[in-house]
Each structure stands twice: as C-alpha cells, then as structure tokens.
Design a protein around this motif. Structure first.
Motif, PDB file in Angstrom:
ATOM      1  N   VAL A 122      21.363 -21.693 -17.037  1.00  0.00           N
ATOM      2  CA  VAL A 122      22.253 -21.595 -16.053  1.00  0.00           C
ATOM      3  C   VAL A 122      22.430 -22.883 -15.098  1.00  0.00           C
ATOM      4  O   VAL A 122      21.448 -23.139 -14.419  1.00  0.00           O
ATOM      5  CB  VAL A 122      22.242 -20.410 -15.319  1.00  0.00           C
ATOM      6  CG1 VAL A 122      23.634 -20.536 -14.319  1.00  0.00           C
ATOM      7  CG2 VAL A 122      22.372 -19.071 -16.115  1.00  0.00           C
ATOM      8  N   THR A 123      23.131 -23.753 -15.345  1.00  0.00           N
ATOM      9  CA  THR A 123      23.298 -25.056 -14.880  1.00  0.00           C
ATOM     10  C   THR A 123      24.424 -25.264 -13.820  1.00  0.00           C
ATOM     11  O   THR A 123      25.438 -24.414 -13.542  1.00  0.00           O
ATOM     12  CB  THR A 123      23.640 -26.324 -15.814  1.00  0.00           C
ATOM     13  OG1 THR A 123      24.623 -26.132 -16.391  1.00  0.00           O
ATOM     14  CG2 THR A 123      22.427 -26.353 -16.745  1.00  0.00           C
ATOM     15  N   GLY A 124      24.261 -26.157 -12.713  1.00  0.00           N
ATOM     16  CA  GLY A 124      25.360 -26.449 -11.758  1.00  0.00           C
ATOM     17  C   GLY A 124      25.341 -25.247 -10.799  1.00  0.00           C
ATOM     18  O   GLY A 124      26.364 -24.955 -10.374  1.00  0.00           O
ATOM     19  N   VAL A 125      24.199 -24.750 -10.630  1.00  0.00           N
ATOM     20  CA  VAL A 125      24.125 -23.548  -9.653  1.00  0.00           C
ATOM     21  C   VAL A 125      24.120 -23.991  -8.240  1.00  0.00           C
ATOM     22  O   VAL A 125      23.206 -24.709  -7.433  1.00  0.00           O
ATOM     23  CB  VAL A 125      22.755 -22.801  -9.886  1.00  0.00           C
ATOM     24  CG1 VAL A 125      22.881 -21.505  -8.942  1.00  0.00           C
ATOM     25  CG2 VAL A 125      22.848 -22.122 -11.062  1.00  0.00           C
ATOM     26  N   HIS A 126      25.256 -23.974  -7.615  1.00  0.00           N
ATOM     27  CA  HIS A 126      25.378 -24.352  -5.949  1.00  0.00           C
ATOM     28  C   HIS A 126      26.309 -23.306  -5.366  1.00  0.00           C
ATOM     29  O   HIS A 126      27.157 -22.502  -6.057  1.00  0.00           O
ATOM     30  CB  HIS A 126      25.811 -25.804  -6.024  1.00  0.00           C
ATOM     31  CG  HIS A 126      27.045 -25.827  -6.495  1.00  0.00           C
ATOM     32  ND1 HIS A 126      27.420 -25.953  -7.866  1.00  0.00           N
ATOM     33  CD2 HIS A 126      28.247 -26.216  -5.999  1.00  0.00           C
ATOM     34  CE1 HIS A 126      28.567 -26.314  -7.972  1.00  0.00           C
ATOM     35  NE2 HIS A 126      29.086 -26.351  -7.032  1.00  0.00           N
ATOM     36  N   GLY A 127      26.901 -23.607  -4.380  1.00  0.00           N
ATOM     37  CA  GLY A 127      27.958 -22.866  -3.445  1.00  0.00           C
ATOM     38  C   GLY A 127      27.886 -21.402  -3.627  1.00  0.00           C
ATOM     39  O   GLY A 127      26.994 -20.810  -3.351  1.00  0.00           O
ATOM     40  N   GLN A 128      29.099 -20.997  -3.803  1.00  0.00           N
ATOM     41  CA  GLN A 128      29.303 -19.341  -3.910  1.00  0.00           C
ATOM     42  C   GLN A 128      28.567 -18.864  -4.878  1.00  0.00           C
ATOM     43  O   GLN A 128      27.973 -17.721  -4.604  1.00  0.00           O
ATOM     44  CB  GLN A 128      30.919 -19.254  -4.185  1.00  0.00           C
ATOM     45  CG  GLN A 128      32.046 -19.917  -3.049  1.00  0.00           C
ATOM     46  CD  GLN A 128      33.263 -19.377  -3.853  1.00  0.00           C
ATOM     47  OE1 GLN A 128      33.863 -18.351  -3.286  1.00  0.00           O
ATOM     48  NE2 GLN A 128      33.921 -20.162  -4.426  1.00  0.00           N
ATOM     49  N   SER A 148      20.239 -26.535 -10.549  1.00  0.00           N
ATOM     50  CA  SER A 148      21.331 -27.065  -9.536  1.00  0.00           C
ATOM     51  C   SER A 148      22.027 -28.149 -10.375  1.00  0.00           C
ATOM     52  O   SER A 148      23.315 -28.604 -10.147  1.00  0.00           O
ATOM     53  CB  SER A 148      21.005 -27.586  -8.321  1.00  0.00           C
ATOM     54  OG  SER A 148      19.995 -28.689  -8.249  1.00  0.00           O
ATOM     55  N   LYS A 149      21.253 -28.667 -11.245  1.00  0.00           N
ATOM     56  CA  LYS A 149      21.652 -29.980 -12.020  1.00  0.00           C
ATOM     57  C   LYS A 149      22.868 -29.542 -13.035  1.00  0.00           C
ATOM     58  O   LYS A 149      22.916 -28.341 -13.540  1.00  0.00           O
ATOM     59  CB  LYS A 149      20.409 -30.469 -12.856  1.00  0.00           C
ATOM     60  CG  LYS A 149      19.701 -31.485 -12.228  1.00  0.00           C
ATOM     61  CD  LYS A 149      18.441 -32.046 -13.254  1.00  0.00           C
ATOM     62  CE  LYS A 149      17.389 -32.632 -12.620  1.00  0.00           C
ATOM     63  NZ  LYS A 149      16.384 -33.038 -13.616  1.00  0.00           N
TER      64      LYS A 149
END
Ligand SMILES: C[S@@+](CC[C@H](N)C(=O)[O-])C[C@H]1O[C@@H](n2cnc3c(N)ncnc32)[C@H](O)[C@@H]1O
Length: 355
Positions: A122-128, A148-149
């Motif tokens: 699961v990539t790009g984990v950020h924000g909401q 978070s990449k």
C-alpha cells in the motif's frame, strides 16, 4: 447524592431532546452491549462445534487462525506484487476514505487467508488515509508493506502495470516480476478515467482486466478495489480468468460466463484431464515467460462493449462465492471490523447502475 440527581436530570433532559428514532437506536445499542459478550461466546462455541463435526465427517476445512499466521508473504510461493495506490487522497471526502480503508482491510483479509498470499503493498500513505488507518489500530503490524512513498518510487517504471477499466490494453497473465497497481480511489465514478490519465502522464504501463473477454455483465465493469484484488488473488491460484471473475463478482452484477468461453473451458478441462505430466511441466515454465499485456486491436469495439447491456441468451450464470456465507476478517490488531461480512454484503460496491 446531589451529583446523582444532577446526572439523572441531565439524562432526562437529553432523552427529552432525542427524537424517537434516536431513542430507539440508543436502546437497541444498550441492549446489544448488554448481550454482546454472551452472543460472542455462544458464537465461538458454535464455531468450535461445527469445526469438530466437520473434522469428524472428514470435510476439507478452511485454514485455522493458527495456520493463517504461517501463511505470510515472505513464505509465499506467489511473487506477484499488487499495490494499492493511496496517493489519491485529495479526491475523496471522509466517508469515501473510510470506505477505502475498509476495502484495504478486505484485501488484507483475503490475502491472509490465501495459501500463497500475493506480495501486497500500500503506497502513498499519507493525509486522511493515514489518519484513518491509524484510527483503526496497529495497521503497521499487518503483513502488508505500507509506505508513504509513491508506487513509482518503489518499483521500476518498466515493471509497473496500472490497472484501469479505461485502458486499451488487456491483462493476459500475471507476471511475478511486475507490480500491478490498483487505484486507491472510491469515487462513485465521479472521476471517471482519472487513474488511467495519471498512469499515462507518468508514462507507466496500464491494462484492464479481461472481463469482456470472459463475461457478459449487466453493469459497468468498474469494480471496487477489493474485488479487483480478490480477482487477481484468485487468478494466481486458479490460473483461469473466468473462474476468478465468477468467484468474486457478486451475482447482482448480473455476470454470465460467455458461451464460447464456457464450451472452450469444458474442452480444456477434458483435455487437461487426459494431459500428461509433461504438459503440466511445460505450462508451468511457459507461464513464467508468457507475454503479459496484449495491445487490444479492437479498442473502439471493446470500449463500447464495456458499457453495453449484456445479451441474456446463451450465457451461464456465475455462481458467485461472494453470495455464500460470511467472511471473517482476521486482522492482527483490534480493528472495528474484526468480524465482518464479505464486502459484497456490506455495500462497498459502488457501481451498480446498469448502463
Ligand atoms: C473504484 S475504481 C476507481 C475508478 C476511478 N474512476 C478511476 O479513475 O480508476 C478503483 C480501482 O480499481 C481498479 N479497477 C476497477 N475496475 C477495473 C477493471 N475493470 N480493470 C482494471 N482495473 C480496474 C482500477 O485500478 C481503479 O483505479
């Protein structure tokens, strides 16, 4: 004494301001909390008894929790990477983020239950999305690679295949060296074609699932994240698209196996029954080297087919496994859906309107 009287007063005032509906809901909730432990204990006993009976009958059993713990990605013989791209956070509101996270949980649940789980990222984990994941428990202990990449920072560009129902390329096989990206977007089709455009912008490969090649479907062929994930997982196990689709796509989507596929798969079955061990070895090696994506020569044709209503003649109903029984989610942390029903029963499917 004074404070008790004050509390009682506040409670009476609160219930006076509650609507009848709210009051009923609160009473139901209170009643459930009072019997919850008892119900759960009985359910546990019932499951134990059923398992014992099934064992006595010699039935093939679903894996136990203990067994599931050993089915890890690291030990899995399946090396195909499947990625949920969570970089699309800003296109969703709170409700849809909640649905997205639930769908990620469903994917994790399916993967954990598989004999040979896929390599799940699961990539790009950020924000909401990150905040929602944090609110449900220690997701970082799950057997999932969270980062978070962005996916293109994790995988080589030439190994990326972004899945999109809008793509003119059709997925033929799953290559253990490739990473298949599922757009982490719950958008009720408000952002039609977004993931496809983003993939083109980034210059990465893209492909659609071969749904129209195997099924006639009454509804649109845009599936939920967890259904796409489950189809890929089933395909890694069965190596057969129509079986993979049928075991995942809910019956209410009106999916039917195309007649030609049906008859050819029967012939295949007969052939495979008589096939020799050499054939098996050959197919094992050839699947490693198969061409993965095939440019569809009939883009315009399939593009229109995708949204057509399927002919109801000469087709066979899919007996979807998602119709039967419930799916118990096995999360390592104490999430709010420890025991949840399969996604097809919880309304996570967004695209239901026939077009
Ligand atoms: C709910 S859909 C999101 C639809 C969104 N409008 C978009 O632009 O992709 C979630 C993801 O599931 C995957 N998906 C859904 N249906 C698909 C299909 N028929 N073929 C390939 N991928 C599909 C895609 O990766 C898609 O981004």
């Amino acid at each position: 004494m004074d404070s008790v009287t004050k509390d009682e007063k506040e409670e009476t005032q609160a219930s006076a301001t509650m609507s009848k509906k709210q009051l009923r809901r609160q009473q139901r909730q209170e009643k459930w909390l009072s019997i919850k432990a008892d119900v759960r204990a009985k359910e546990k006993q019932r499951k134990k008894r059923k398992r014992r009976e099934a064992l006595e009958r010699g039935d093939v059993m679903a894996p136990t929790r203990k067994k599931l713990r050993t089915n890890t990605m690291a030990k899995s013989s399946c090396k195909t990477s499947v990625v949920i791209d969570c970089s699309l956070d800003s296109y969703m509101g709170e409700k849809d983020i909640t649905k997205l996270v639930k769908q990620i949980q469903f994917c994790y649940s399916s993967n954990r239950r598989a004999q040979n789980p896929m390599q799940f990222h699961v990539t790009g984990v950020h924000g909401q999305t990150k905040a929602r994941l944090e609110s449900i428990g220690d997701y970082q202990n799950w057997d999932v690679n969270f980062t978070s990449k962005d996916y293109h920072e994790v995988f080589e560009k030439e190994n990326i295949v972004y899945l999109s129902s809008e793509s003119e390329n059709t997925l033929q096989e799953l290559d253990p060296n490739k990473a298949y990206i599922i757009g982490g977007l719950v958008d009720h089709n408000h952002h039609k074609g977004l993931c496809h455009s983003l993939a083109i912008e980034k210059g990465v490969g893209h492909a659609r699932l071969p749904i129209s090649e195997f099924l006639d479907m009454k509804t649109r062929k845009v599936l939920t994240i967890n259904h796409v994930f489950d189809i890929l997982l089933k395909y890694t196990e069965m190596k057969n698209w129509s079986q993979a689709f049928c075991s995942v796509i809910p019956q209410r989507k009106g999916a039917h196996v195309k007649q030609d596929v049906e008859s050819s798969s029967q012939t295949d079955k007969q052939e495979s029954e008589t096939s020799s061990q050499t054939d098996k070895q050959e197919s094992e090696t050839s699947s490693q080297t198969d061409i993965l994506l095939q440019e569809s020569e009939t883009r315009s044709k399939s593009g229109t087919q995708e949204y057509e209503t399927s002919p109801q003649t000469g087709t066979q109903d899919c007996e979807s496994s998602s119709q039967t029984g419930t799916q118990e989610c096995e999360f390592s942390s104490q999430t709010d859906i420890q025991e949840c029903e399969s996604s097809s029963q919880t309304g996570t499917q967004e695209y239901e309107t026939s077009s």
